[in-house]
Design a protein around this motif. Structure first.
Motif, PDB file in Angstrom:
ATOM      1  N   LYS A  40       0.831  -1.215   0.000  1.00  0.00           N
ATOM      2  CA  LYS A  40       0.000   0.000   0.000  1.00  0.00           C
ATOM      3  C   LYS A  40       0.862   1.260   0.000  1.00  0.00           C
ATOM      4  CE  LYS A  40      -3.528  -2.583   2.403  1.00  0.00           C
ATOM      5  NZ  LYS A  40      -4.096  -2.890   3.695  1.00  0.00           N
ATOM      6  N   CYS A  83      -6.351   3.401   3.880  1.00  0.00           N
ATOM      7  CA  CYS A  83      -6.070   1.958   3.815  1.00  0.00           C
ATOM      8  C   CYS A  83      -7.201   1.154   4.441  1.00  0.00           C
ATOM      9  CB  CYS A  83      -4.791   1.633   4.589  1.00  0.00           C
ATOM     10  SG  CYS A  83      -3.308   2.332   3.890  1.00  0.00           S
ATOM     11  N   TYR A  84      -7.533   0.066   3.787  1.00  0.00           N
ATOM     12  CA  TYR A  84      -8.383  -0.978   4.340  1.00  0.00           C
ATOM     13  C   TYR A  84      -7.570  -2.268   4.297  1.00  0.00           C
ATOM     14  CZ  TYR A  84     -12.429   2.080   4.411  1.00  0.00           C
ATOM     15  OH  TYR A  84     -13.291   3.089   4.693  1.00  0.00           O
ATOM     16  N   THR A  85      -8.076  -3.334   4.859  1.00  0.00           N
ATOM     17  CA  THR A  85      -7.320  -4.571   4.985  1.00  0.00           C
ATOM     18  C   THR A  85      -6.763  -5.054   3.645  1.00  0.00           C
ATOM     19  OG1 THR A  85      -8.641  -5.212   6.900  1.00  0.00           O
ATOM     20  CG2 THR A  85      -7.409  -6.971   5.782  1.00  0.00           C
ATOM     21  N   SER A  86      -7.584  -5.097   2.609  1.00  0.00           N
ATOM     22  CA  SER A  86      -7.127  -5.677   1.342  1.00  0.00           C
ATOM     23  C   SER A  86      -7.130  -4.696   0.170  1.00  0.00           C
ATOM     24  CB  SER A  86      -7.979  -6.902   0.996  1.00  0.00           C
ATOM     25  OG  SER A  86      -9.337  -6.541   0.897  1.00  0.00           O
ATOM     26  N   TYR A  87      -7.327  -3.404   0.449  1.00  0.00           N
ATOM     27  CA  TYR A  87      -7.312  -2.412  -0.633  1.00  0.00           C
ATOM     28  C   TYR A  87      -7.072  -1.016  -0.076  1.00  0.00           C
ATOM     29  CZ  TYR A  87     -12.213  -1.753   0.800  1.00  0.00           C
ATOM     30  OH  TYR A  87     -13.359  -1.523   1.516  1.00  0.00           O
ATOM     31  N   GLN A  89      -8.643   2.758  -0.628  1.00  0.00           N
ATOM     32  CA  GLN A  89      -9.844   3.378  -1.177  1.00  0.00           C
ATOM     33  C   GLN A  89      -9.603   4.857  -1.448  1.00  0.00           C
ATOM     34  OE1 GLN A  89     -13.614   4.178   1.165  1.00  0.00           O
ATOM     35  NE2 GLN A  89     -14.247   2.482  -0.169  1.00  0.00           N
ATOM     36  N   ASP A 115     -11.756   1.569  -5.283  1.00  0.00           N
ATOM     37  CA  ASP A 115     -10.998   0.639  -4.443  1.00  0.00           C
ATOM     38  C   ASP A 115      -9.901   0.005  -5.286  1.00  0.00           C
ATOM     39  OD1 ASP A 115     -12.802   1.244  -2.454  1.00  0.00           O
ATOM     40  OD2 ASP A 115     -13.886  -0.665  -2.580  1.00  0.00           O
ATOM     41  N   SER A 117      -6.929  -2.828  -5.147  1.00  0.00           N
ATOM     42  CA  SER A 117      -6.315  -3.972  -4.470  1.00  0.00           C
ATOM     43  C   SER A 117      -4.900  -4.184  -4.998  1.00  0.00           C
ATOM     44  CB  SER A 117      -7.146  -5.236  -4.697  1.00  0.00           C
ATOM     45  OG  SER A 117      -8.441  -5.062  -4.166  1.00  0.00           O
ATOM     46  N   GLU A 118      -4.156  -5.036  -4.321  1.00  0.00           N
ATOM     47  CA  GLU A 118      -2.750  -5.262  -4.666  1.00  0.00           C
ATOM     48  C   GLU A 118      -2.556  -5.681  -6.115  1.00  0.00           C
ATOM     49  OE1 GLU A 118       1.194  -7.493  -2.884  1.00  0.00           O
ATOM     50  OE2 GLU A 118      -0.773  -8.101  -2.148  1.00  0.00           O
ATOM     51  N   ASP A 119      -3.417  -6.531  -6.628  1.00  0.00           N
ATOM     52  CA  ASP A 119      -3.237  -7.063  -7.975  1.00  0.00           C
ATOM     53  C   ASP A 119      -3.964  -6.249  -9.055  1.00  0.00           C
ATOM     54  OD1 ASP A 119      -1.629  -9.132  -7.015  1.00  0.00           O
ATOM     55  OD2 ASP A 119      -3.377 -10.380  -6.584  1.00  0.00           O
ATOM     56  N   ASP A 120      -4.626  -5.162  -8.667  1.00  0.00           N
ATOM     57  CA  ASP A 120      -5.334  -4.338  -9.646  1.00  0.00           C
ATOM     58  C   ASP A 120      -4.354  -3.561 -10.509  1.00  0.00           C
ATOM     59  OD1 ASP A 120      -7.757  -5.208  -8.696  1.00  0.00           O
ATOM     60  OD2 ASP A 120      -8.197  -3.385  -7.566  1.00  0.00           O
TER      61      ASP A 120
END
Length: 142
Positions: A40, A83-87, A89, A115, A117-120
């Protein structure tokens, strides 16, 4: 010998969002981005740079443990992220006025979210377009 770096690291709130004191300017935003966990942090740097490159008269600050962006000399803010846990925003504070609208709805009437995410694969062209459009709208006062 003690590790002072460990003692000065900001606390991470739920989802890994850094707890950074309210402040104006580059410093608090830099502190926030430096405290973003893992992948992140690189995304935060990339988002910040894209925003800086897109809006010539930019002002920055931290409110509610997230960086906010506005236009220098004008009141209000047009964008923030957190930051959120997996993305991460991105919050476009007048996102319903953007064309096309960012993809995620909000319970707040004007706000839309993106949002990431890591793989976006971030579409930088679309992101810059939203940032440019948002920076030309009246800012949200907070």
């Amino acid at each position: 010998m003690t590790d002072n770096k460990q003692a000065t690291q900001p606390k991470l709130l739920a989802g890994g969002n850094p707890q950074i004191p309210k402040g104006d300017g580059e410093g608090p935003v830099r502190d926030y981005i430096s405290a973003m966990p893992g992948w992140k942090q690189d995304l935060g740097r990339r988002l910040d740079q894209l925003i800086v490159d897109t809006v010539p008269r930019l002002r920055k600050g931290v409110r509610w443990n997230q960086p906010f962006y506005g236009v220098e000399g004008e009141e209000g803010w047009f964008l923030s992220f957190r930051c959120y846990t997996s993305y991460v925003q991105v919050q476009f504070l007048s996102g319903r006025s953007l064309d096309p609208m960012p993809p995620k709805e909000s319970k707040h009437e004007k706000v839309r979210y993106l949002d990431i995410s890591e793989d976006d694969d971030l579409d930088e062209g679309q992101f810059r377009s939203w940032v440019k459009q948002a920076s030309r709208l009246p800012g949200e006062k907070m």
